[in-house]
Design a protein around this motif. Structure first.
Motif, short mmCIF file in Angstrom:
data_model
loop_
_atom_site.label_atom_id
_atom_site.label_comp_id
_atom_site.label_asym_id
_atom_site.label_seq_id
_atom_site.Cartn_x
_atom_site.Cartn_y
_atom_site.Cartn_z
N GLU A 62 4.82 11.21 -4.90
CA GLU A 62 3.62 11.56 -5.65
C GLU A 62 3.25 12.99 -5.29
O GLU A 62 2.91 13.28 -4.14
N THR A 121 3.09 11.03 0.38
CA THR A 121 2.97 9.67 -0.17
C THR A 121 4.16 9.45 -1.08
O THR A 121 4.36 10.17 -2.05
N ASN A 145 2.41 1.85 -3.32
CA ASN A 145 1.40 2.28 -4.29
C ASN A 145 0.86 3.67 -3.98
O ASN A 145 -0.18 4.07 -4.49
N SER A 182 -0.33 7.92 8.44
CA SER A 182 -1.77 7.77 8.31
C SER A 182 -2.27 6.37 8.64
O SER A 182 -3.44 6.18 8.92
N GLU A 222 -2.08 13.87 -8.63
CA GLU A 222 -2.60 12.69 -9.32
C GLU A 222 -1.84 12.48 -10.63
O GLU A 222 -1.89 13.32 -11.53
N ASN A 273 -0.49 4.96 -1.28
CA ASN A 273 -1.76 5.00 -0.57
C ASN A 273 -1.61 5.26 0.91
O ASN A 273 -2.61 5.26 1.64
N VAL A 274 -0.39 5.47 1.38
CA VAL A 274 -0.13 5.68 2.81
C VAL A 274 0.72 6.93 2.98
O VAL A 274 1.74 7.09 2.29
N THR A 275 0.30 7.82 3.85
CA THR A 275 1.10 9.00 4.16
C THR A 275 2.19 8.60 5.15
O THR A 275 1.90 8.00 6.19
N GLU A 303 0.83 -1.20 0.00
CA GLU A 303 0.00 0.00 0.00
C GLU A 303 0.87 1.26 0.00
O GLU A 303 0.58 2.22 -0.70
N ALA A 356 -2.51 2.17 7.41
CA ALA A 356 -3.03 1.54 6.20
C ALA A 356 -4.18 0.62 6.58
O ALA A 356 -4.11 -0.09 7.57
#
Length: 128
Positions: free
Chosen positions: A78, A62, A38, A103, A81, A40-42, A35, A105
């Protein structure tokens, strides 16, 4: 003869269990790492000069991390987007880094996802 067959069956089951069985924490750890990779985790990255206790770099966001063979930490960030930047942090005998999961997961040890070529737009998700 029955004892030999039973022994072979037990040995086979144990061998398969060792080869395929993973602890729950290992599965969750793998899912959390995926995650994070990818985006999806700060997370928070802190690079410290261990000799002087000086913080050299702090990054919160991220990002994905990789160590390359040149003593460099590759940080893929990132920024928006579909927009990414790559930074390199040189590591030596006096530098260290810490990555904190800010954050958290939301992962499921029974969840897996198969992604085909991104151009296809096909995404298959299965949950037991």
């Amino acid at each position: 003869m029955k004892k030999k067959i039973l022994l072979v069956v037990v040995a086979t089951v144990l061998a398969l269990g060792v080869l395929t069985g993973c602890s729950e924490s290992y599965k969750v750890s793998q899912n959390v790492s995926q995650e994070a990779d990818n985006f999806n985790v700060t997370r928070k990255l802190t690079v410290i000069n261990a000799r002087t206790d000086t913080v050299l770099l702090e990054l919160t966001g991220t990002f994905a991390l990789q160590n390359n063979n040149d003593n460099e930490l590759e940080v893929i960030i990132e920024t928006a987007e579909g927009k990414y930047k790559k930074d390199l942090v040189y590591l030596n005998d006096y530098t260290m880094y810490v990555v904190e999961d800010v954050s958290g997961a939301n992962v499921d040890k029974y969840h897996y996802e198969i992604n085909f070529l991104p151009e296809w737009g096909a995404k298959i998700t299965h949950k037991n």
